[in-house]
Design a protein around this motif. Sequence first.
Motif, PDB file in Angstrom:
ATOM      1  N   MET A 151     -10.809   1.416 -15.728  1.00 14.35           N
ATOM      2  CA  MET A 151     -11.554   1.851 -14.556  1.00 14.35           C
ATOM      3  C   MET A 151     -12.225   0.646 -13.911  1.00 14.35           C
ATOM      4  N   PRO A 152     -11.723   0.196 -12.759  1.00 12.81           N
ATOM      5  CA  PRO A 152     -12.292  -1.005 -12.130  1.00 12.81           C
ATOM      6  C   PRO A 152     -13.705  -0.771 -11.629  1.00 12.81           C
ATOM      7  N   ASP A 153     -14.479  -1.823 -11.660  1.00 17.46           N
ATOM      8  CA  ASP A 153     -15.840  -1.799 -11.162  1.00 17.46           C
ATOM      9  C   ASP A 153     -15.825  -2.020  -9.645  1.00 17.46           C
ATOM     10  N   LEU A 154     -16.771  -1.384  -8.937  1.00 15.34           N
ATOM     11  CA  LEU A 154     -16.852  -1.524  -7.488  1.00 15.34           C
ATOM     12  C   LEU A 154     -16.994  -2.986  -7.086  1.00 15.34           C
ATOM     13  N   ALA A 155     -17.798  -3.737  -7.816  1.00 17.32           N
ATOM     14  CA  ALA A 155     -18.015  -5.143  -7.479  1.00 17.32           C
ATOM     15  C   ALA A 155     -16.712  -5.937  -7.557  1.00 17.32           C
ATOM     16  N   ASP A 156     -15.878  -5.649  -8.546  1.00 10.82           N
ATOM     17  CA  ASP A 156     -14.610  -6.359  -8.695  1.00 10.82           C
ATOM     18  C   ASP A 156     -13.659  -6.030  -7.549  1.00 10.82           C
ATOM     19  N   VAL A 157     -13.609  -4.755  -7.180  1.00 10.46           N
ATOM     20  CA  VAL A 157     -12.731  -4.332  -6.087  1.00 10.46           C
ATOM     21  C   VAL A 157     -13.169  -4.986  -4.783  1.00 10.46           C
ATOM     22  N   CYS A 158     -14.466  -4.986  -4.513  1.00 15.48           N
ATOM     23  CA  CYS A 158     -14.980  -5.567  -3.277  1.00 15.48           C
ATOM     24  C   CYS A 158     -14.819  -7.084  -3.260  1.00 15.48           C
ATOM     25  N   GLU A 159     -15.003  -7.716  -4.394  1.00 18.03           N
ATOM     26  CA  GLU A 159     -14.818  -9.169  -4.466  1.00 18.03           C
ATOM     27  C   GLU A 159     -13.384  -9.537  -4.123  1.00 18.03           C
ATOM     28  N   TRP A 160     -12.436  -8.748  -4.601  1.00 13.96           N
ATOM     29  CA  TRP A 160     -11.026  -9.004  -4.308  1.00 13.96           C
ATOM     30  C   TRP A 160     -10.754  -8.849  -2.814  1.00 13.96           C
ATOM     31  N   GLY A 208     -22.081  -5.671  15.139  1.00  6.23           N
ATOM     32  CA  GLY A 208     -22.040  -4.334  14.551  1.00  6.23           C
ATOM     33  C   GLY A 208     -21.009  -4.151  13.464  1.00  6.23           C
ATOM     34  N   ALA A 209     -20.161  -5.156  13.259  1.00  6.67           N
ATOM     35  CA  ALA A 209     -19.090  -5.006  12.269  1.00  6.67           C
ATOM     36  C   ALA A 209     -19.632  -4.956  10.840  1.00  6.67           C
ATOM     37  N   VAL A 210     -20.536  -5.900  10.494  1.00  2.00           N
ATOM     38  CA  VAL A 210     -21.142  -5.976   9.152  1.00  2.00           C
ATOM     39  C   VAL A 210     -20.051  -5.821   8.096  1.00  2.00           C
ATOM     40  N   ASN A 211     -19.088  -6.747   8.115  1.00  2.00           N
ATOM     41  CA  ASN A 211     -17.931  -6.652   7.229  1.00  2.00           C
ATOM     42  C   ASN A 211     -18.305  -6.780   5.759  1.00  2.00           C
ATOM     43  N   GLY A 212     -17.575  -6.051   4.934  1.00  2.80           N
ATOM     44  CA  GLY A 212     -17.798  -6.062   3.493  1.00  2.80           C
ATOM     45  C   GLY A 212     -18.348  -4.732   3.019  1.00  2.80           C
ATOM     46  N   LEU A 213     -18.956  -4.737   1.847  1.00  4.66           N
ATOM     47  CA  LEU A 213     -19.528  -3.515   1.284  1.00  4.66           C
ATOM     48  C   LEU A 213     -20.769  -3.125   2.071  1.00  4.66           C
ATOM     49  N   GLN A 214     -20.757  -1.932   2.652  1.00  2.00           N
ATOM     50  CA  GLN A 214     -21.879  -1.459   3.459  1.00  2.00           C
ATOM     51  C   GLN A 214     -22.747  -0.448   2.717  1.00  2.00           C
ATOM     52  N   LEU A 215     -22.164   0.259   1.790  1.00  2.00           N
ATOM     53  CA  LEU A 215     -22.913   1.242   1.004  1.00  2.00           C
ATOM     54  C   LEU A 215     -22.316   1.273  -0.396  1.00  2.00           C
ATOM     55  N   PRO A 260     -17.620   4.197 -11.359  1.00  2.00           N
ATOM     56  CA  PRO A 260     -16.393   3.405 -11.289  1.00  2.00           C
ATOM     57  C   PRO A 260     -15.497   3.878 -10.159  1.00  2.00           C
ATOM     58  N   VAL A 261     -14.591   3.015  -9.760  1.00  2.00           N
ATOM     59  CA  VAL A 261     -13.678   3.328  -8.670  1.00  2.00           C
ATOM     60  C   VAL A 261     -12.374   3.887  -9.241  1.00  2.00           C
ATOM     61  N   ALA A 304      -3.332   0.627   0.187  1.00  2.00           N
ATOM     62  CA  ALA A 304      -2.117   0.648  -0.636  1.00  2.00           C
ATOM     63  C   ALA A 304      -2.078  -0.553  -1.575  1.00  2.00           C
ATOM     64  N   GLU A 305      -2.479  -1.717  -1.066  1.00  2.00           N
ATOM     65  CA  GLU A 305      -2.534  -2.918  -1.909  1.00  2.00           C
ATOM     66  C   GLU A 305      -3.579  -2.755  -3.011  1.00  2.00           C
ATOM     67  N   LEU A 306      -4.719  -2.153  -2.669  1.00  2.00           N
ATOM     68  CA  LEU A 306      -5.744  -1.878  -3.680  1.00  2.00           C
ATOM     69  C   LEU A 306      -5.196  -0.994  -4.786  1.00  2.00           C
ATOM     70  N   GLY A 307      -4.473   0.036  -4.387  1.00  2.00           N
ATOM     71  CA  GLY A 307      -3.903   0.944  -5.374  1.00  2.00           C
ATOM     72  C   GLY A 307      -2.982   0.241  -6.343  1.00  2.00           C
ATOM     73  N   ARG A 308      -2.152  -0.669  -5.808  1.00  2.00           N
ATOM     74  CA  ARG A 308      -1.239  -1.401  -6.679  1.00  2.00           C
ATOM     75  C   ARG A 308      -1.977  -2.389  -7.570  1.00  2.00           C
ATOM     76  N   LYS A 309      -2.960  -3.071  -7.001  1.00  2.00           N
ATOM     77  CA  LYS A 309      -3.688  -4.101  -7.744  1.00  2.00           C
ATOM     78  C   LYS A 309      -4.513  -3.511  -8.882  1.00  2.00           C
ATOM     79  N   PHE A 310      -5.195  -2.390  -8.602  1.00  2.00           N
ATOM     80  CA  PHE A 310      -6.151  -1.854  -9.568  1.00  2.00           C
ATOM     81  C   PHE A 310      -5.735  -0.498 -10.152  1.00  2.00           C
ATOM     82  N   SER A 311      -4.511  -0.072  -9.875  1.00  2.00           N
ATOM     83  CA  SER A 311      -3.998   1.220 -10.377  1.00  2.00           C
ATOM     84  C   SER A 311      -4.916   2.376  -9.981  1.00  2.00           C
ATOM     85  N   LEU A 312      -5.148   2.514  -8.689  1.00  2.00           N
ATOM     86  CA  LEU A 312      -6.050   3.523  -8.149  1.00  2.00           C
ATOM     87  C   LEU A 312      -5.275   4.611  -7.411  1.00  2.00           C
TER      88      LEU A 312
END
Length: 251
Positions: A1-10, A25-32, A37-38, A232-240
């Motif tokens: 189960m990947p951690d949110l911090a790891d997913v966002c760092e990637w 207004g974009a404020v890119n990255g983790l907003q909330l 676990p993810v 889709a890339e996240l799903g492949r990388k972290f098996s989500l």
Amino acid sequence: MPDLADVCEWMDRELRIREIPDYSGAVNGLQLENDRPVLRVAAAVDASLPVMEEAVRQDVDLLVVHHGLFWQGARPLVGGNYRKWKTAIEGGLAVYSAHLPLDVHGEWGNNILLAQAIGLQVTGSFLEWKGLPIGLLGEMESHREDLRKRLETAVAGPVHVCPGGPEDLGLVGLCTGGAGSQIAEAAERGVRTLITGEGPHWSFPLAEELGVNVFYAGHYATETFGVRRLVAELGRKFSLETQFLDHPSGL
């Protein structure tokens, strides 16, 4: 189960979130963030109230969007805005946003994926914003009506055309979202066919005067590509488990 911090760092690293400039207004990255676990990730174009409600109904852990929670700037947490934040926080939903970093990504970006979908051979870039080229230049062995059909297939919807330029297209510029207001800058670069999502009313008559075709394929419709591919890339990388929450604006 990947951690949110790891997913966002990637995502931060792959999208170059800290390097690429953007609108305030974009404020890119983790907003909330959340504290679980993810397991399930959803993509959406906008962090709107209906999207957030559906994400919570679907028990999504992380919502990845193109237009995030701060797109309209700082607003009081009242009414619909309050309900949106309340829904996300009580539902344990984390939200991550990527605007220009996702538009311009060389593999997963809205621009390159739409270009590939319509068979545009990319030869360069244009439309610089704070030193960042946000559009693509290319060539197509095609004509105006054929391009309209290709675009309608790619975005799964109608495309409005200003037939101001040559039937055989000439140099093609592509910039998803709302680049219609940059028609003059595109024409200065020699663009004779501009593909974008939307533009102000005056962009149509100006395009006629400048001798440029403009294909208005929908702001929403042209910006579904990047978030879908990123998740889709996240799903492949972290098996989500992944999904796309489609909530079109029709604009």
